[in-house]
Design a protein around this motif. Structure first.
Motif, short mmCIF file in Angstrom:
data_model
loop_
_atom_site.label_atom_id
_atom_site.label_comp_id
_atom_site.label_asym_id
_atom_site.label_seq_id
_atom_site.Cartn_x
_atom_site.Cartn_y
_atom_site.Cartn_z
N LEU A 151 -15.15 -27.00 -8.61
CA LEU A 151 -14.54 -27.09 -10.14
C LEU A 151 -15.45 -27.83 -10.89
O LEU A 151 -15.77 -27.37 -12.12
CB LEU A 151 -13.25 -27.50 -9.98
CG LEU A 151 -12.02 -26.88 -9.50
CD1 LEU A 151 -10.99 -27.78 -9.50
CD2 LEU A 151 -12.09 -25.35 -9.66
N HIS A 152 -16.21 -28.67 -10.30
CA HIS A 152 -17.35 -29.55 -11.32
C HIS A 152 -18.39 -28.79 -11.41
O HIS A 152 -18.73 -28.50 -12.55
CB HIS A 152 -17.75 -30.65 -10.45
CG HIS A 152 -18.81 -31.59 -11.12
ND1 HIS A 152 -18.37 -32.64 -12.03
CD2 HIS A 152 -20.14 -31.47 -10.93
CE1 HIS A 152 -19.62 -32.94 -12.54
NE2 HIS A 152 -20.61 -32.46 -11.67
N ALA A 153 -18.80 -27.81 -10.28
CA ALA A 153 -19.80 -27.07 -10.64
C ALA A 153 -19.59 -25.75 -11.78
O ALA A 153 -20.60 -25.53 -12.55
CB ALA A 153 -20.45 -26.32 -9.27
N ALA A 154 -18.30 -25.29 -11.59
CA ALA A 154 -18.02 -24.09 -12.41
C ALA A 154 -17.73 -24.65 -13.93
O ALA A 154 -18.42 -23.85 -15.14
CB ALA A 154 -16.52 -23.70 -12.03
N MET A 155 -17.36 -25.93 -14.14
CA MET A 155 -17.50 -26.35 -15.52
C MET A 155 -18.79 -26.89 -15.90
O MET A 155 -19.13 -26.84 -17.11
CB MET A 155 -16.38 -27.68 -15.65
CG MET A 155 -14.92 -27.36 -15.63
SD MET A 155 -13.70 -28.82 -15.92
CE MET A 155 -14.08 -29.75 -14.35
N ALA A 156 -19.74 -27.43 -15.07
CA ALA A 156 -20.99 -27.72 -15.60
C ALA A 156 -21.79 -26.41 -15.98
O ALA A 156 -22.72 -26.48 -16.88
CB ALA A 156 -21.78 -28.08 -14.38
N LEU A 157 -21.62 -25.32 -15.22
CA LEU A 157 -22.01 -23.97 -15.70
C LEU A 157 -21.66 -23.62 -17.08
O LEU A 157 -22.54 -23.25 -17.75
CB LEU A 157 -21.83 -22.90 -14.67
CG LEU A 157 -22.60 -22.79 -13.33
CD1 LEU A 157 -21.98 -21.80 -12.43
CD2 LEU A 157 -24.15 -22.79 -13.63
N ILE A 158 -20.41 -23.65 -17.28
CA ILE A 158 -19.84 -23.30 -18.59
C ILE A 158 -20.69 -24.22 -19.76
O ILE A 158 -21.00 -23.63 -20.77
CB ILE A 158 -18.23 -23.47 -18.65
CG1 ILE A 158 -17.79 -22.28 -17.57
CG2 ILE A 158 -17.84 -23.30 -19.95
CD1 ILE A 158 -16.27 -22.69 -17.44
N GLU A 159 -20.40 -25.38 -19.21
CA GLU A 159 -21.14 -26.57 -20.41
C GLU A 159 -22.79 -26.19 -20.60
O GLU A 159 -23.34 -26.22 -21.64
CB GLU A 159 -21.01 -27.78 -19.95
CG GLU A 159 -19.23 -28.29 -20.20
CD GLU A 159 -19.12 -29.39 -19.45
OE1 GLU A 159 -19.99 -29.88 -18.72
OE2 GLU A 159 -17.94 -30.05 -19.97
#
Length: 206
Positions: free
Chosen positions: A182-190
């Motif tokens: 989830l951290h990686a997913a949100m980092a990609l979005i940001e």
């Protein structure tokens, strides 16, 4: 889009995602899977996206973050047949030994969570129902797993709409693998300063 027949479609379905996230043989790296999902959602922003096989408490979060329109899975039933139940924020736990299937058993805190499950049948039959053999045990575990998924989906949606998802998921997710995904997913979005809901970045806490 460069593929004209695909460009004309209103709905698109994707498969093969979950085996990669579950580290199947020759699985793609996590980030490649996440980048691919995000790219599909961006390129096909005007289409309904369905993903096959999303039926776990972690992959539900990813589907919500990337604004996947619909998902389906038989995983909740398959887990039940293998003696496995899902625990919100923690993952799969073996509560009944069925044949050669192996896995992690609940710790003391997780047994308490199962004892406190709000599913009506769990309140009536308790741990004995989840650990039973035969069709009764299967039915208890299957409906428990489906209940957990539906409650998790509802909570995710509520926190995303309220702008409290980031803080909530950090306290809610105790599985380190899920947390990193989830951290990686949100980092990609940001990093891309774009979010599938049409905003330019991931919603901030209110």
């Amino acid at each position: 889009m460069h593929h004209e027949p695909l460009a004309r479609k209103k709905q698109v379905a994707l498969g093969g995602i979950v085996p990669n996230l579950l580290r199947a043989p020759k699985a793609m790296p996590y980030l490649d899977v996440l980048r691919g999902l995000l790219q599909v959602r961006r390129v096909m922003a005007d289409k309904q996206i369905h993903v096959f096989g999303i039926g776990g408490t972690a992959t539900l979060h990813l589907a919500a973050l990337f604004r996947i329109d619909s998902v389906d899975s038989s995983g909740w039933r398959n887990r039940a047949a293998r003696g496995i139940v899902q625990i919100p924020g923690r993952g799969d736990r073996v509560v009944a030994h069925m044949g050669s299937w192996r896995g992690r058993e609940p710790d003391a805190a997780e047994w308490r969570m199962l004892e406190q499950c709000r599913r009506p049948a769990c309140q009536r039959f308790g741990i004995a129902g989840l650990t039973a053999n035969g069709i009764d045990g299967f039915c208890h575990r299957a409906t428990h797993n489906l209940w957990v998924l539906l409650q998790e989906a509802r909570a995710i949606d509520e926190h995303l709409k309220a702008g409290t998802y980031r803080h909530w998921h950090q306290a809610h997710i105790e599985n380190s693998i899920y947390g990193r995904l989830l951290h990686a997913a949100m980092a990609l979005i940001e990093d891309q300063r774009w979010h599938p809901d049409g905003s330019t970045q991931y919603p901030q806490e209110r």
